[in-house]
Scaffold this motif. Structure first.
Motif, PDB file in Angstrom:
ATOM      1  N   UNK A   1     -62.194 -25.991 -29.687  1.00  0.00           N
ATOM      2  CA  UNK A   1     -61.689 -26.703 -28.509  1.00  0.00           C
ATOM      3  C   UNK A   1     -60.197 -26.994 -28.699  1.00  0.00           C
ATOM      4  N   UNK A   2     -59.400 -26.881 -27.626  1.00  0.00           N
ATOM      5  CA  UNK A   2     -57.953 -27.101 -27.740  1.00  0.00           C
ATOM      6  C   UNK A   2     -57.599 -28.581 -27.742  1.00  0.00           C
ATOM      7  N   UNK A   3     -58.327 -29.347 -28.583  1.00  0.00           N
ATOM      8  CA  UNK A   3     -58.150 -30.783 -28.655  1.00  0.00           C
ATOM      9  C   UNK A   3     -57.823 -31.174 -30.093  1.00  0.00           C
ATOM     10  N   UNK A   4     -57.211 -32.326 -30.264  1.00  0.00           N
ATOM     11  CA  UNK A   4     -57.050 -32.928 -31.582  1.00  0.00           C
ATOM     12  C   UNK A   4     -57.453 -34.395 -31.500  1.00  0.00           C
ATOM     13  N   UNK A   5     -57.824 -34.963 -32.648  1.00  0.00           N
ATOM     14  CA  UNK A   5     -58.344 -36.328 -32.685  1.00  0.00           C
ATOM     15  C   UNK A   5     -57.573 -37.172 -33.687  1.00  0.00           C
ATOM     16  N   UNK A   6     -57.265 -38.420 -33.298  1.00  0.00           N
ATOM     17  CA  UNK A   6     -56.699 -39.412 -34.207  1.00  0.00           C
ATOM     18  C   UNK A   6     -57.788 -40.442 -34.461  1.00  0.00           C
ATOM     19  N   UNK A   7     -58.221 -40.540 -35.720  1.00  0.00           N
ATOM     20  CA  UNK A   7     -59.314 -41.433 -36.069  1.00  0.00           C
ATOM     21  C   UNK A   7     -58.802 -42.810 -36.481  1.00  0.00           C
ATOM     22  N   UNK A   8     -59.710 -43.770 -36.521  1.00  0.00           N
ATOM     23  CA  UNK A   8     -59.350 -45.142 -36.868  1.00  0.00           C
ATOM     24  C   UNK A   8     -58.812 -45.252 -38.287  1.00  0.00           C
ATOM     25  N   UNK A   9     -59.362 -44.459 -39.220  1.00  0.00           N
ATOM     26  CA  UNK A   9     -58.938 -44.578 -40.614  1.00  0.00           C
ATOM     27  C   UNK A   9     -57.813 -43.607 -40.984  1.00  0.00           C
ATOM     28  N   UNK A  10     -57.259 -42.896 -39.979  1.00  0.00           N
ATOM     29  CA  UNK A  10     -56.130 -41.972 -40.123  1.00  0.00           C
ATOM     30  C   UNK A  10     -56.481 -40.704 -40.892  1.00  0.00           C
ATOM     31  N   UNK A  11     -57.314 -40.793 -41.946  1.00  0.00           N
ATOM     32  CA  UNK A  11     -57.777 -39.623 -42.700  1.00  0.00           C
ATOM     33  C   UNK A  11     -56.624 -38.761 -43.196  1.00  0.00           C
ATOM     34  N   UNK A  12     -55.580 -39.380 -43.759  1.00  0.00           N
ATOM     35  CA  UNK A  12     -54.449 -38.635 -44.316  1.00  0.00           C
ATOM     36  C   UNK A  12     -54.803 -38.101 -45.702  1.00  0.00           C
ATOM     37  N   UNK A  13     -54.209 -36.983 -46.065  1.00  0.00           N
ATOM     38  CA  UNK A  13     -54.401 -36.425 -47.398  1.00  0.00           C
ATOM     39  C   UNK A  13     -53.480 -37.166 -48.374  1.00  0.00           C
ATOM     40  N   UNK A  14     -54.038 -37.897 -49.339  1.00  0.00           N
ATOM     41  CA  UNK A  14     -53.192 -38.732 -50.213  1.00  0.00           C
ATOM     42  C   UNK A  14     -52.259 -37.929 -51.106  1.00  0.00           C
ATOM     43  N   UNK A  15     -52.606 -36.674 -51.413  1.00  0.00           N
ATOM     44  CA  UNK A  15     -51.782 -35.864 -52.314  1.00  0.00           C
ATOM     45  C   UNK A  15     -50.704 -35.078 -51.572  1.00  0.00           C
ATOM     46  N   UNK A  16     -50.617 -35.246 -50.250  1.00  0.00           N
ATOM     47  CA  UNK A  16     -49.627 -34.535 -49.439  1.00  0.00           C
ATOM     48  C   UNK A  16     -48.567 -35.495 -48.928  1.00  0.00           C
TER      49      UNK A  16
END
Length: 348
Positions: A74-89
């Motif tokens: 699907x041509x969508x993206x999602x921003x979640x409550x916990x951000x879900x960032x990669x800590x090593x990046x």
């Protein structure tokens, strides 16, 4: 319309968590799904995103049926409550993860990341890691990662919930400005009424797996259509009554009150009046009441009262912080007044 939900529902075994629901979202619209916990708003977001399969109905996007399309197509993206960032990046690497997955070439990907970090105001922090960022900065990285691949629709699942009040207000303005700048459709989930009012073009108020009302913030604030919306969307003082046979007044336990516009006689209704539309003192409609509490709030003083004739009927009055409210004290007997034009009639 960019997105259409046609009679979409969701069940888990014998439990229905979302009643058949139809909704249209326009291109470039900031639409908010608002409701308390368990209202079904996050379920709707997950159905749109493809993270959950509907039990019935269809989901249409740009004229194509995407009901069975997996989330990653699907041509969508999602921003979640916990951000879900990669800590090593780093910030730049987190933002550039989407183009990397899409196998875009180096120069093109770098250009996209640079432009996106500029949009969200993080160019100077591109080499920092998530552990070196504030909550608001992390939220901006998550937003950058969502918009970098230029999706047609962005889903936001209570992304401001973890921020403190001051930063949350700043990010509300920032999110709306970003949405206008990139001209992308946003579907935003929150349980915060003030947040929904501040940011939305339209709001979908939900309760118990169904839509209660859809409209602009002003529509919902000044013209609620149900008891739930009148009580949940902002504050309303609600007085139960019945419209007289003549249709020109509401008969209540507190007296008979004139209507600003005629209504169908014999109907059970609620007369709703916003706290800021009520006054202390005589007026077109005046109800004897006893003061329970006076709370100074800076620009506004909040006065809580109950009707003398029906103590179970409570009033919340907001007075400009010019000292009038400070002259009151618990136990004082006063009159609560309002103009019929400031009352909204809601079917009970």
């Amino acid at each position: 319309m960019a997105l259409e939900l046609n009679e979409v529902s969701k069940r888990y075994g014998a439990t229905t968590v979302l009643q058949p629901l139809s909704l249209e979202v326009a291109n470039g619209e900031f639409l908010t799904l608002l409701g308390p916990s368990g209202s079904g708003k996050t379920t709707v977001l997950r159905l749109i995103g493809g993270f959950t399969a509907p039990s019935g109905g269809r989901i249409i996007f740009d004229g194509d049926d995407i009901t069975a399309m997996p989330a990653n197509r699907r041509p969508f993206n999602t921003v979640f409550q916990d951000y879900a960032l990669f800590p090593h990046m780093t910030v730049a690497q987190n933002a550039g993860y989407g183009p990397l997955v899409q196998r875009r070439n180096g120069p093109e990907a770098r250009k996209l990341v640079d432009e996106t970090l500029e949009i969200v105001g993080l160019s100077a922090l591109r080499d920092r890691y998530p552990s070196q960022l504030s909550g608001g900065q992390k939220q901006r990285v998550a937003l950058a990662r969502a918009i970098v691949c230029e999706p047609k629709l962005i889903l936001l699942d209570e992304p401001l919930a973890a921020l403190d009040a001051s930063l949350r207000r700043q990010m509300q303005v920032f999110l709306k400005q970003i949405q206008r700048r990139i001209e992308t459709t946003f579907v935003f989930v929150t349980h915060d009424q003030d947040e929904a009012i501040t940011m939305s073009d339209r709001i979908v108020v939900m309760s118990q797996g169904r839509i209660e009302q859809v409209g602009t913030p002003k529509d919902l604030y000044y013209r609620p259509q149900t008891r739930f919306v009148a009580g949940f969307f902002g504050d309303n003082n609600l007085i139960e009554g019945v419209v007289a046979a003549s249709g020109d007044r509401v008969e209540t336990r507190l007296g008979n009150f004139p209507l600003a516009a005629p209504a169908a006689g014999g109907c059970k209704v609620l007369m709703g009046v916003r706290p800021e539309a009520m006054r202390i003192g005589e007026g077109a409609i005046a109800i004897p009441a006893d003061v329970e509490e006076v709370m100074f709030g800076g620009a506004m003083t909040r006065v809580l009262l109950h009707a003398v004739a029906a103590p179970a009927t409570k009033f919340d009055v907001r007075l400009a912080g010019d000292g009038r409210g400070q002259a009151l004290a618990a136990g004082d007997r006063v009159c609560v007044s309002f103009d019929p034009a400031d009352a909204v009639i809601v079917a009970d």
